[in-house]
Design a protein around this motif. Structure first.
Motif, PDB file in Angstrom:
ATOM      1  N   SER A  50      12.810  50.227  14.858  1.00 41.29           N
ATOM      2  CA  SER A  50      11.847  50.142  13.674  1.00 41.29           C
ATOM      3  C   SER A  50      10.347  49.754  13.960  1.00 41.29           C
ATOM      4  CB  SER A  50      12.493  49.281  12.584  1.00 41.29           C
ATOM      5  OG  SER A  50      12.663  47.815  13.182  1.00 41.29           O
ATOM      6  N   ALA A  51      10.565  49.173  15.211  1.00 33.28           N
ATOM      7  CA  ALA A  51       9.113  48.690  15.763  1.00 33.28           C
ATOM      8  C   ALA A  51       8.317  49.944  16.025  1.00 33.28           C
ATOM      9  CB  ALA A  51       9.359  47.876  16.983  1.00 33.28           C
ATOM     10  N   ALA A  52       9.094  51.064  16.790  1.00 30.94           N
ATOM     11  CA  ALA A  52       8.179  52.297  17.072  1.00 30.94           C
ATOM     12  C   ALA A  52       7.751  52.920  15.723  1.00 30.94           C
ATOM     13  CB  ALA A  52       9.550  52.995  17.784  1.00 30.94           C
ATOM     14  N   LEU A  53       8.776  52.947  14.806  1.00 33.09           N
ATOM     15  CA  LEU A  53       8.146  53.552  13.368  1.00 33.09           C
ATOM     16  C   LEU A  53       7.065  52.874  13.084  1.00 33.09           C
ATOM     17  CD1 LEU A  53      11.864  54.249  11.828  1.00 33.09           C
ATOM     18  CD2 LEU A  53      10.266  55.965  13.288  1.00 33.09           C
ATOM     19  N   ASP A  55       4.758  51.167  14.570  1.00 35.76           N
ATOM     20  CA  ASP A  55       3.650  51.711  15.502  1.00 35.76           C
ATOM     21  C   ASP A  55       3.224  53.057  15.253  1.00 35.76           C
ATOM     22  OD1 ASP A  55       3.455  48.919  16.199  1.00 35.76           O
ATOM     23  OD2 ASP A  55       4.048  49.227  18.351  1.00 35.76           O
ATOM     24  N   GLY A  56       3.682  53.951  14.520  1.00 39.88           N
ATOM     25  CA  GLY A  56       3.290  55.192  14.094  1.00 39.88           C
ATOM     26  C   GLY A  56       4.079  56.400  15.066  1.00 39.88           C
ATOM     27  N   TYR A  57       5.280  56.135  15.574  1.00 37.23           N
ATOM     28  CA  TYR A  57       6.121  57.038  16.193  1.00 37.23           C
ATOM     29  C   TYR A  57       7.036  57.718  15.027  1.00 37.23           C
ATOM     30  CZ  TYR A  57       4.582  55.250  20.836  1.00 37.23           C
ATOM     31  OH  TYR A  57       3.912  54.998  21.941  1.00 37.23           O
ATOM     32  N   GLY A  58       7.180  58.990  15.178  1.00 42.57           N
ATOM     33  CA  GLY A  58       7.796  59.734  14.316  1.00 42.57           C
ATOM     34  C   GLY A  58       8.810  60.723  14.941  1.00 42.57           C
ATOM     35  N   ARG A  59      10.033  60.824  14.430  1.00 47.19           N
ATOM     36  CA  ARG A  59      11.089  61.612  14.934  1.00 47.19           C
ATOM     37  C   ARG A  59      10.218  63.225  15.080  1.00 47.19           C
ATOM     38  NH1 ARG A  59      17.264  61.747  13.078  1.00 47.19           N
ATOM     39  NH2 ARG A  59      17.853  63.196  14.403  1.00 47.19           N
ATOM     40  N   PHE A  60      10.662  63.852  16.356  1.00 52.09           N
ATOM     41  CA  PHE A  60      10.209  65.155  16.472  1.00 52.09           C
ATOM     42  C   PHE A  60      11.281  65.827  17.150  1.00 52.09           C
ATOM     43  CE2 PHE A  60       8.353  67.798  19.858  1.00 52.09           C
ATOM     44  CZ  PHE A  60       7.443  68.572  18.906  1.00 52.09           C
ATOM     45  N   TYR A  61      11.251  67.227  16.639  1.00 52.88           N
ATOM     46  CA  TYR A  61      12.495  68.111  17.080  1.00 52.88           C
ATOM     47  C   TYR A  61      13.824  67.579  16.703  1.00 52.88           C
ATOM     48  CZ  TYR A  61      14.249  72.094  19.672  1.00 52.88           C
ATOM     49  OH  TYR A  61      14.840  73.159  20.311  1.00 52.88           O
ATOM     50  N   LEU A  97       8.567  58.294  22.992  1.00 55.70           N
ATOM     51  CA  LEU A  97       9.857  57.460  23.103  1.00 55.70           C
ATOM     52  C   LEU A  97      11.043  58.128  23.104  1.00 55.70           C
ATOM     53  CD1 LEU A  97       8.626  54.255  21.082  1.00 55.70           C
ATOM     54  CD2 LEU A  97       8.101  54.809  23.580  1.00 55.70           C
ATOM     55  N   MET A  98      12.084  57.983  23.896  1.00 57.63           N
ATOM     56  CA  MET A  98      13.263  58.535  23.949  1.00 57.63           C
ATOM     57  C   MET A  98      14.440  57.607  23.616  1.00 57.63           C
ATOM     58  SD  MET A  98      12.785  61.034  27.194  1.00 57.63           S
ATOM     59  CE  MET A  98      12.743  59.972  28.400  1.00 57.63           C
ATOM     60  N   TYR A  99      15.291  58.400  22.684  1.00 64.62           N
ATOM     61  CA  TYR A  99      16.410  57.354  22.016  1.00 64.62           C
ATOM     62  C   TYR A  99      17.717  58.292  22.424  1.00 64.62           C
ATOM     63  CZ  TYR A  99      13.304  53.992  20.210  1.00 64.62           C
ATOM     64  OH  TYR A  99      12.270  52.988  20.196  1.00 64.62           O
ATOM     65  N   ALA A 100      18.748  57.731  22.811  1.00 66.52           N
ATOM     66  CA  ALA A 100      20.177  58.274  22.846  1.00 66.52           C
ATOM     67  C   ALA A 100      21.060  57.758  21.726  1.00 66.52           C
ATOM     68  CB  ALA A 100      20.761  57.896  24.016  1.00 66.52           C
ATOM     69  N   PRO A 101      21.629  58.884  21.104  1.00 68.64           N
ATOM     70  CA  PRO A 101      22.467  58.051  20.139  1.00 68.64           C
ATOM     71  C   PRO A 101      23.447  57.202  20.579  1.00 68.64           C
ATOM     72  CG  PRO A 101      22.800  60.599  20.294  1.00 68.64           C
ATOM     73  CD  PRO A 101      21.884  60.096  21.175  1.00 68.64           C
ATOM     74  N   LYS A 102      23.938  56.104  19.434  1.00 63.79           N
ATOM     75  CA  LYS A 102      25.019  55.279  19.969  1.00 63.79           C
ATOM     76  C   LYS A 102      26.349  55.532  19.708  1.00 63.79           C
ATOM     77  CE  LYS A 102      22.075  51.247  19.375  1.00 63.79           C
ATOM     78  NZ  LYS A 102      22.100  50.117  19.025  1.00 63.79           N
ATOM     79  N   PRO A 103      27.307  55.424  20.123  1.00 61.06           N
ATOM     80  CA  PRO A 103      28.771  55.631  19.391  1.00 61.06           C
ATOM     81  C   PRO A 103      29.016  55.315  18.228  1.00 61.06           C
ATOM     82  CG  PRO A 103      29.085  55.041  21.528  1.00 61.06           C
ATOM     83  CD  PRO A 103      27.499  54.640  21.399  1.00 61.06           C
ATOM     84  N   GLY A 104      28.790  54.265  17.891  1.00 60.77           N
ATOM     85  CA  GLY A 104      28.926  53.747  16.320  1.00 60.77           C
ATOM     86  C   GLY A 104      27.560  54.232  15.505  1.00 60.77           C
ATOM     87  N   GLY A 105      26.663  54.936  15.893  1.00 63.25           N
ATOM     88  CA  GLY A 105      25.588  55.433  15.007  1.00 63.25           C
ATOM     89  C   GLY A 105      24.380  54.446  15.566  1.00 63.25           C
ATOM     90  N   GLY A 106      23.204  54.901  15.003  1.00 64.60           N
ATOM     91  CA  GLY A 106      21.865  54.260  15.517  1.00 64.60           C
ATOM     92  C   GLY A 106      21.502  54.863  16.866  1.00 64.60           C
ATOM     93  N   TRP A 107      20.338  54.392  17.356  1.00 65.81           N
ATOM     94  CA  TRP A 107      19.627  54.971  18.732  1.00 65.81           C
ATOM     95  C   TRP A 107      19.548  53.611  19.768  1.00 65.81           C
ATOM     96  CZ3 TRP A 107      19.436  60.044  18.836  1.00 65.81           C
ATOM     97  CH2 TRP A 107      19.463  60.731  17.435  1.00 65.81           C
ATOM     98  N   LYS A 108      19.766  54.101  20.961  1.00 63.42           N
ATOM     99  CA  LYS A 108      19.469  53.239  21.962  1.00 63.42           C
ATOM    100  C   LYS A 108      18.103  53.893  22.517  1.00 63.42           C
ATOM    101  CE  LYS A 108      20.920  50.998  26.000  1.00 63.42           C
ATOM    102  NZ  LYS A 108      20.052  50.036  25.964  1.00 63.42           N
TER     103      LYS A 108
END
Length: 183
Positions: A50-53, A55-61, A97-108
Motif C-alpha cells: 500500500s505504501a508503493a500504491l 507513492d504512485g506505483y501501479g501494477r504493470f503487465y 518495484l517487484m513483488y512475488a506472490p505469497k502462498p496465502g495471498g498477497g505480495w512480498k
C-alpha cells in the motif's frame, strides 16, 4: 492494467514532456557514493504494497516468469510511469518495484528494476549507456513482451536472495505459481 493504454496514458506523455523541456538533467552513474544499504533504507517502506500504491506505483503487465526454462521469475512489477518517462536513473527511486506472490495471498517485496526509455535517455545523454550502482543497464529492443519502445533496464534483488546474482533479470527463488507470463 493493459500495457498499451498504460504506455499511451503515462509513459509516452512523460517522454514528450521531457523532450519539450530539454532541460532536465540526467544521472548516468546514479548518485555518487550511494550504497546498497542506502537503497535498502530508501525502499524498506515498500515491504507494504500500500505504501508503493500511495507513492504512485501501479501494477504493470502480469507476474513475469520464465519457469518453463528453469530460470525462475521476476515477479509482479509495480511501475511509476513518471520515473520511466524521465531521462534519469536514481538508485534511491527505482522505476519499478517487484513483488512475488505469497502462498496465502498477497505480495512480498523482492526487488526493484531501474528502467529508462532509450529515446528519453539518448535525448539528454547521447552516446552513453546508463548505469546504476556501477552496473550498466541492458538494452531491451522494441517488440518486447511489454509493448514498450526500446528501453534500458537493470534488476536489483535487494529483498530476496538471487543465486544467479543480485543484478540478474531472473531469480530461481521467485515463482509466479501459475499467475505468470505465458510467453
Amino acid at each position: 492494467m493493459r500495457i498499451v493504454p498504460f504506455v499511451r496514458r503515462v509513459v509516452l506523455p512523460a517522454i514528450a514532456i521531457t523532450a519539450v523541456l530539454g532541460t532536465v538533467s540526467g544521472v548516468s552513474a546514479g548518485r555518487a557514493g550511494v550504497t546498497l544499504a542506502d537503497v535498502r533504507q530508501a525502499t524498506v517502506k515498500y515491504q507494504n504494497l500500500s505504501a508503493a500504491l500511495r507513492d504512485g506505483y501501479g501494477r504493470f503487465y502480469i507476474c513475469t516468469d520464465n519457469e518453463t526454462r528453469g530460470v525462475g521469475a521476476m515477479g509482479q512489477h509495480f511501475v511509476k510511469g513518471s520515473l520511466v518517462g524521465d531521462p534519469e536513473i536514481d538508485p534511491l527511486h527505482p522505476e519499478a518495484l517487484m513483488y512475488a506472490p505469497k502462498p496465502g495471498g498477497g505480495w512480498k517485496f523482492v526487488g526493484m528494476e531501474y528502467v529508462v526509455i532509450k529515446a528519453a535517455w539518448d535525448a539528454v545523454h547521447p552516446g552513453t549507456v546508463p548505469t546504476v550502482l556501477g552496473q550498466r543497464l541492458r538494452l531491451v529492443p522494441a517488440g518486447n513482451r511489454y509493448g514498450l519502445p526500446d528501453f534500458y533496464e537493470r534488476h536489483l534483488w535487494l529483498w530476496r536472495n538471487n543465486p544467479s546474482g543480485i543484478f540478474q533479470d531472473w531469480n530461481p527463488k521467485v515463482s509466479c505459481r501459475g499467475t505468470g507470463d505465458p510467453a
